[in-house]
Design a protein around this motif. Structure first.
Motif, mmCIF file in Angstrom:
data_model
loop_
_atom_site.group_PDB
_atom_site.id
_atom_site.type_symbol
_atom_site.label_atom_id
_atom_site.label_comp_id
_atom_site.label_asym_id
_atom_site.label_seq_id
_atom_site.Cartn_x
_atom_site.Cartn_y
_atom_site.Cartn_z
ATOM 1 N N ASN A 74 37.553 55.161 60.762
ATOM 2 C CA ASN A 74 36.307 54.411 60.624
ATOM 3 C C ASN A 74 36.039 53.959 59.197
ATOM 4 O O ASN A 74 35.017 53.350 58.923
ATOM 5 C CB ASN A 74 35.137 55.245 61.163
ATOM 6 N N HIS A 126 36.667 50.590 53.374
ATOM 7 C CA HIS A 126 35.486 49.719 53.433
ATOM 8 C C HIS A 126 34.200 50.511 53.612
ATOM 9 O O HIS A 126 33.110 49.958 53.441
ATOM 10 C CB HIS A 126 35.632 48.634 54.511
ATOM 11 N N VAL A 183 28.060 67.362 71.211
ATOM 12 C CA VAL A 183 28.462 65.974 71.476
ATOM 13 C C VAL A 183 27.310 65.097 71.987
ATOM 14 O O VAL A 183 27.146 63.963 71.518
ATOM 15 C CB VAL A 183 29.690 65.920 72.421
ATOM 16 N N PRO A 184 26.480 65.577 72.924
ATOM 17 C CA PRO A 184 25.388 64.703 73.374
ATOM 18 C C PRO A 184 24.488 64.242 72.229
ATOM 19 O O PRO A 184 24.068 63.077 72.199
ATOM 20 C CB PRO A 184 24.625 65.593 74.367
ATOM 21 N N ALA A 226 26.429 61.778 69.962
ATOM 22 C CA ALA A 226 26.595 60.465 70.604
ATOM 23 C C ALA A 226 25.376 59.578 70.396
ATOM 24 O O ALA A 226 25.460 58.353 70.478
ATOM 25 C CB ALA A 226 26.871 60.646 72.101
ATOM 26 N N LYS A 227 24.230 60.205 70.133
ATOM 27 C CA LYS A 227 22.994 59.434 69.917
ATOM 28 C C LYS A 227 22.866 58.907 68.500
ATOM 29 O O LYS A 227 22.007 58.066 68.223
ATOM 30 C CB LYS A 227 21.773 60.333 70.183
ATOM 31 N N PRO A 275 23.600 56.799 65.471
ATOM 32 C CA PRO A 275 24.314 55.534 65.241
ATOM 33 C C PRO A 275 25.288 55.576 64.071
ATOM 34 O O PRO A 275 26.124 54.690 63.936
ATOM 35 C CB PRO A 275 23.184 54.528 64.984
ATOM 36 N N LYS A 276 25.178 56.608 63.231
ATOM 37 C CA LYS A 276 26.094 56.724 62.095
ATOM 38 C C LYS A 276 27.376 57.479 62.460
ATOM 39 O O LYS A 276 28.253 57.658 61.615
ATOM 40 C CB LYS A 276 25.403 57.461 60.940
ATOM 41 N N CYS A 277 27.441 57.997 63.683
ATOM 42 C CA CYS A 277 28.559 58.866 64.063
ATOM 43 C C CYS A 277 29.536 58.171 65.000
ATOM 44 O O CYS A 277 29.139 57.651 66.043
ATOM 45 C CB CYS A 277 28.040 60.122 64.753
ATOM 46 N N ALA A 278 30.799 58.169 64.628
ATOM 47 C CA ALA A 278 31.866 57.699 65.520
ATOM 48 C C ALA A 278 32.577 58.922 66.078
ATOM 49 O O ALA A 278 33.126 59.730 65.324
ATOM 50 C CB ALA A 278 32.839 56.818 64.754
ATOM 51 N N LEU A 279 32.550 59.061 67.393
ATOM 52 C CA LEU A 279 33.150 60.222 68.060
ATOM 53 C C LEU A 279 34.611 59.959 68.399
ATOM 54 O O LEU A 279 34.974 58.847 68.797
ATOM 55 C CB LEU A 279 32.402 60.519 69.352
ATOM 56 N N HIS A 280 35.402 60.998 68.271
ATOM 57 C CA HIS A 280 36.806 60.931 68.679
ATOM 58 C C HIS A 280 37.122 62.244 69.394
ATOM 59 O O HIS A 280 37.311 63.274 68.752
ATOM 60 C CB HIS A 280 37.715 60.756 67.462
ATOM 61 N N VAL A 300 29.369 57.869 59.077
ATOM 62 C CA VAL A 300 29.269 56.841 58.046
ATOM 63 C C VAL A 300 28.189 57.266 57.053
ATOM 64 O O VAL A 300 27.052 57.524 57.443
ATOM 65 C CB VAL A 300 28.903 55.479 58.666
#
Lengths: 355, 355
Positions: free
Chosen positions: B281, B306, B322-323, B326-327, B329-334, B353
């Motif tokens: 990310n 970037h 995780v729930p 997932a909410k 917006p700064k977090c990208a889950l993998h 981020v």
């Protein structure tokens, strides 16, 4: 309202093209599996799917077994035979819902729905035969475009009428298929909004992208679109209203014309959309993950853009440019692994970071 | 020097864990297929691979069939039996090369190599028995760490000596395995550099990430690392020298200690590395695609960042978060799609981020 899909659950995808491929990857990112149903052999999505069924949409046994093996079903294209959907839906939920699919499968139904929602569409008229076409031309005028009601994509199933004299040849070229005559819209830009809604009713939209077509196929999408801020907001609000009206679950592509009189809705696609591929390198949650999140009942990503992007489709011989594109540090390549390069065939795309 | 791998070629991957899973996705993005070789059933990589072989590393027939089905082989972990590698390499090239693998498989060989390259490592001594350990303690002092020469990861195969009195129990805990005694290094930060080299000799490094471990397992990696610019440059140059010296092809993780006297190399891993997951990310080309590009003979991404990211591993019960993640917006889950949550098991990671 059911619980969010848990890790290890399986999403069935009707269609195994590049959209199914990128949906599969997004599902995997969330710990979910995919099962692809596709009549053609070696579909692009098979390389990244947990399971693949190779069978026709008329194969009821295969459709049943597929439906029984998954927790829910989605689709990557809208021209799926109704009987196949009936078979699947008797066993497992389908998202986006049948109403959205039925609406977008038929241009006449779609335009009527949008108009009834108070949105502006191009002038249109139902064309069942030569007499109806004559009446439609009298009402709408020329230039106009005759389009089949169903099964059109990438400019196929369309005939342009520059004058009433073209009526007969246009009708012939559609080979008797039920059609709609659309008035020609003089637009200054084509844009699209990729919008998502989940079962909880949350809606999230990405910034509108500005589209350039070439030979009837999407060539580039650029974000941000070069349109006034007011129209960007209008576009997003309008798209959200469409999803809400359809009680929609999933990602939808909404194509719009920008005209001096405001926005005109061109068409809606009840699926992830080529003009949303820029989100893969512009957003934390891309349109593919957004669609999976929506249909799986997860929270949606917020759609915010961290990077300006121009997406360009790589069509046919554009693949010859891949070695050079791979050297460009501003270019993110997304190739579909298709064995045969053919003119007009979408082979991949490149997201170029522009800011 | 062969031509770059073309679309549709297949990369064999030894090991089917989360690293193989993310390598498979990256290969697909470039139009390449993967074939996973993994002894365990239902490995995480199987969900996104074109083909999977489930067989032991002692199964010579299965290894041969695997090698014959692919265009080149790579691996996602370094503890692969030598005989298995010999079988595979007789048929198809292995990247990164055997020297890099052999060097990193053995702490004594690794430290000797790094020292001969003029790099600083922790004081170390070969420990073959109790007498050698006594001599090593006399030379290095305590506190110190006794580590098996081979097959250690995530803090396993290690025993800490706070005083010479711990010698016998430390040796017992390693059950007679050949070992190395390492002097304790007093560091202010742990960083790592993810570096790549392709067959053409091009090298690209990502910015160093700052690592925090918990219970011997990586907990977070933060970029940029909070270290002086001079050390960031030093770290990258030093990593590049290691790859060059090994005629390395692929991505390598280089773990470093930051000390008042400068950088000390802790260890090298001849593969994509947990501390490089932030690149998914933070960069246009992430470490997984970079590895595929390198071994496939493609141009490398330039490694530029970037976005600032903090990567956090989701271990065991962290999945309960995780729930909520997932909410955000700064977090990208993998997530890795592993069916069973166990204490200490890496279940996924999140890239947050931060700027």
């Amino acid at each position: 309202m059911t619980d969010p899909l848990p890790t290890g659950a399986t999403i069935g995808i009707l269609g195994g093209g590049q959209l199914g491929r990128m949906l599969s990857v997004a599902a995997a990112r969330l710990g979910l599996r995919t099962h692809i149903y596709e009549p053609g052999a070696n579909p692009p999505a098979a390389d990244v799917a947990h399971a693949v069924t190779t069978a026709d949409y008329t194969d009821t046994d295969a459709l049943r077994a597929f439906a029984q093996s998954v927790d829910l079903v989605t689709y990557e294209f809208e021209n799926i035979p109704t009987a196949a959907l009936d078979t699947v839906e008797a066993i497992v939920p389908i998202h986006p819902n049948r109403r959205a699919l039925g609406t977008s499968q038929d241009r006449l139904t779609e335009k009527t729905f949008l108009q009834e929602l108070g949105l502006t569409v191009a002038p249109f008229a139902d064309v069942t035969d030569a007499a109806a076409l004559e009446a439609a031309i009298a009402q709408i005028g020329t230039p106009a475009i005759l389009k089949t009601r169903r099964f059109g994509y990438d400019g196929k199933g369309q005939a342009r009428l520059t004058s009433p004299d073209d009526a007969a040849s246009a009708l012939d070229s559609l080979a008797g298929a039920p059609a709609v005559l659309e008035g020609f819209v003089s637009f200054t830009a084509e844009i699209s909004v990729i919008a998502a809604r989940n079962p909880q009713g949350d809606i999230a939209c990405y910034d509108p992208g500005e589209n350039v077509h070439r030979d009837g196929i999407l060539h580039t999408t650029t974000v941000p679109a070069n349109i006034p801020a007011r129209l960007r907001t209008d576009a997003v609000l309008l798209a959200a209203r469409i999803l809400n009206a359809l009680d929609y679950v999933g990602v939808m592509g909404v194509e719009l014309f920008v005209t001096p009189q405001g926005l005109i809705v061109n068409e809606i696609a009840p699926r992830v959309h080529n003009s949303g591929h820029w989100t893969q390198n512009g957003c934390t949650v891309d349109q593919f993950e957004q669609h999976i999140r929506a249909i799986a009942g997860w929270p949606l990503g917020d759609g915010s853009r961290h990077t300006d992007i121009t997406m360009e489709n790589l069509i046919g011989d554009d693949m010859d440019r891949v070695p050079d594109l791979a050297k460009d540090p501003k270019c993110a390549l997304h190739l579909y692994g298709k064995a045969d390069t053919k003119p007009g065939r979408k082979m991949g795309h490149v997201n170029r970071v522009t800011g």
